[in-house]
Design a protein around this motif. Structure first.
Motif, mmCIF file in Angstrom:
data_model
loop_
_atom_site.group_PDB
_atom_site.id
_atom_site.type_symbol
_atom_site.label_atom_id
_atom_site.label_comp_id
_atom_site.label_asym_id
_atom_site.label_seq_id
_atom_site.Cartn_x
_atom_site.Cartn_y
_atom_site.Cartn_z
ATOM 1 N N GLU A 183 0.959 -1.207 0.007
ATOM 2 C CA GLU A 183 -0.072 0.038 0.224
ATOM 3 C C GLU A 183 0.978 1.257 0.040
ATOM 4 O O GLU A 183 1.787 1.380 0.866
ATOM 5 N N HIS A 184 0.633 2.228 -0.873
ATOM 6 C CA HIS A 184 1.219 3.532 -0.840
ATOM 7 C C HIS A 184 0.141 4.420 0.243
ATOM 8 O O HIS A 184 -1.011 4.661 -0.466
ATOM 9 N N VAL A 185 0.257 4.578 1.079
ATOM 10 C CA VAL A 185 -0.485 5.210 2.027
ATOM 11 C C VAL A 185 -0.639 6.808 1.936
ATOM 12 O O VAL A 185 -1.780 7.324 1.881
ATOM 13 N N SER A 186 0.334 7.411 1.821
ATOM 14 C CA SER A 186 0.306 8.709 1.527
ATOM 15 C C SER A 186 1.588 9.119 0.703
ATOM 16 O O SER A 186 2.675 8.594 0.757
ATOM 17 N N PHE A 187 1.591 10.366 -0.062
ATOM 18 C CA PHE A 187 2.524 10.812 -0.781
ATOM 19 C C PHE A 187 2.591 12.547 -0.732
ATOM 20 O O PHE A 187 1.541 13.043 -1.041
ATOM 21 N N ASN A 188 3.658 13.217 -0.408
ATOM 22 C CA ASN A 188 3.723 14.533 -0.073
ATOM 23 C C ASN A 188 4.713 14.947 -1.509
ATOM 24 O O ASN A 188 5.959 15.069 -1.452
ATOM 25 N N PRO A 189 3.962 15.744 -2.520
ATOM 26 C CA PRO A 189 4.942 16.191 -3.504
ATOM 27 C C PRO A 189 5.871 17.246 -3.248
ATOM 28 O O PRO A 189 6.534 17.662 -4.351
ATOM 29 N N ALA A 195 4.502 7.471 2.577
ATOM 30 C CA ALA A 195 4.376 6.231 3.861
ATOM 31 C C ALA A 195 3.870 5.247 3.013
ATOM 32 O O ALA A 195 3.033 5.255 1.920
ATOM 33 N N CYS A 196 4.336 3.969 3.396
ATOM 34 C CA CYS A 196 3.900 2.578 2.856
ATOM 35 C C CYS A 196 3.808 1.730 3.906
ATOM 36 O O CYS A 196 4.165 1.832 4.795
ATOM 37 N N ALA A 197 3.101 0.605 3.382
ATOM 38 C CA ALA A 197 2.785 -0.219 4.369
ATOM 39 C C ALA A 197 2.386 -1.682 3.684
ATOM 40 O O ALA A 197 2.145 -1.854 2.526
ATOM 41 N N ILE A 198 2.954 -2.774 4.267
ATOM 42 C CA ILE A 198 2.507 -4.151 3.877
ATOM 43 C C ILE A 198 1.591 -4.671 4.679
ATOM 44 O O ILE A 198 1.719 -4.770 5.876
ATOM 45 N N HIS A 199 0.722 -5.313 4.336
ATOM 46 C CA HIS A 199 -0.575 -6.111 4.834
ATOM 47 C C HIS A 199 -0.520 -7.442 4.138
ATOM 48 O O HIS A 199 -0.130 -7.854 3.214
ATOM 49 N N PHE A 200 -1.286 -8.444 5.151
ATOM 50 C CA PHE A 200 -1.193 -9.769 4.382
ATOM 51 C C PHE A 200 -2.708 -10.197 4.584
ATOM 52 O O PHE A 200 -2.904 -10.216 5.876
ATOM 53 N N THR A 213 5.404 -1.336 8.121
ATOM 54 C CA THR A 213 5.341 0.214 7.801
ATOM 55 C C THR A 213 6.729 0.865 7.446
ATOM 56 O O THR A 213 7.661 0.604 7.982
ATOM 57 N N TYR A 214 6.578 1.855 6.485
ATOM 58 C CA TYR A 214 7.679 2.516 6.037
ATOM 59 C C TYR A 214 7.396 4.095 5.849
ATOM 60 O O TYR A 214 6.278 4.542 5.458
ATOM 61 N N GLU A 215 8.693 4.763 6.353
ATOM 62 C CA GLU A 215 8.252 6.310 5.934
ATOM 63 C C GLU A 215 9.681 6.557 5.305
ATOM 64 O O GLU A 215 10.619 6.371 6.015
ATOM 65 N N TRP A 216 9.700 7.115 4.129
ATOM 66 C CA TRP A 216 10.822 7.490 3.393
ATOM 67 C C TRP A 216 10.749 8.541 2.342
ATOM 68 O O TRP A 216 9.359 8.934 2.114
ATOM 69 N N ARG A 217 11.919 8.716 1.711
ATOM 70 C CA ARG A 217 11.647 9.729 0.538
ATOM 71 C C ARG A 217 11.760 8.997 -0.797
ATOM 72 O O ARG A 217 12.689 8.186 -0.928
#
Length: 280
Positions: A183-189, A195-200, A213-217
């Motif tokens: 999942e791409h949770v959010s993106f700030n241009p 913010a991304c996440a993995i679910h099963f 969960t991930y927070e990165w550029r």
């Protein structure tokens, strides 16, 4: 006579997130094949030692050492629990001959530069957690200090026109009765923070939500290339996946798993590349 009713645990409640991650996200066989082919082509010899930064469960490091009794690996990660899981379930499970050639270190990846190795790798976009330019250049400088004179830094990176979209992508996990959800949770241009996440999802209807969960550029290829050069790398190569017509849909293209060096490419909805940097 009284009895206690027991509630059957769901598949999600019983699941091991690390097992699922290794089966759905990682493919060490393909990465090792790329190491072997690329290092031999560029350096004229076989690579024998790697340092896997952000190694997580050290799955790649373990499979690397299983491939040749002369190989060694260092795995570095900051997460104690994940390293302990990898030590037990990957490193030790591979047997004493393999385990003795793998060293796992709990630390900031920027702090570990010795002993020098043939290949430093940082996969699954993990280095993108360094969201400031100075931070990432400093990390790249430390990777250069970790390499032998003819060593290589190998990174992966993702991008494409869909990367800025909020979306979910589903992939069935073979023989698991489960589905991997990216999942791409959010993106700030404004600053490319995402913010991304993995679910099963499981076949009993249960879900392991936010397993990772991930927070990165979201760094761009030219940005990464420029920072590598600023960190002292002299030649930065880009390897793009070869695509071919899909057998199931004539309007679709599918990846072959084969990567080749390019200097120009047509953008796609989604892509994953390798970046190979040479210190000399």
């Amino acid at each position: 006579m009284s009895s206690k009713s027991s509630k059957k645990l769901t598949r999600a409640a019983q699941a091991d997130r690390h097992v699922l991650y290794q089966k759905s996200v990682q493919c060490p066989e393909a990465e090792i094949e790329f190491f072997e082919k690329t290092f031999n082509e560029l350096r004229g010899r076989d690579a024998l030692s790697i340092k896997e930064d952000f190694c997580g469960t050290a799955y790649l490091a373990t499979e690397w050492c299983k491939g040749d009794p002369a190989r060694t690996a260092i795995g570095v990660d900051y997460d104690k629990e994940t390293l302990a899981w990898g030590q037990k379930n990957n490193v030790d499970a591979a047997g004493a001959d393999v385990a003795k050639r793998i060293t796992l270190i709990q630390d900031d990846v920027r702090n570990v530069t010795e002993p020098s190795v043939d290949i430093v790798c940082a996969f699954n976009f993990s280095y993108c957690l360094f969201e400031e330019r100075d931070e990432l250049i400093d990390y790249f400088r430390q990777t250069r200090a970790s390499l032998k004179d003819d060593g290589l830094l190998i990174l992966d990176l993702f991008g494409g026109t869909e990367c800025a979209d909020v979306l979910e992508e589903e992939t069935e996990i073979e023989d698991e009765g489960a589905t991997y959800v990216w999942e791409h949770v959010s993106f700030n241009p404004i600053n490319n923070h995402m913010a991304c996440a993995i679910h099963f999802d499981f076949d009993d209807g249960s879900r392991l939500d936010n397993a990772f969960t991930y927070e990165w550029r979201l760094w761009a290829i030219p940005e990464v290339r420029e920072m590598l050069e600023e960190a002292g790398y002299t030649n930065v190569r880009i390897y793009w996946e070869r695509f071919e017509d899909s057998e199931d849909d004539e309007d679709e293209m599918e990846g072959t798993g084969e990567y080749y060096e390019i200097t120009e490419a047509e953008n796609q909805e989604s892509w994953m590349i390798y970046i190979v940097a040479e210190p000399v």
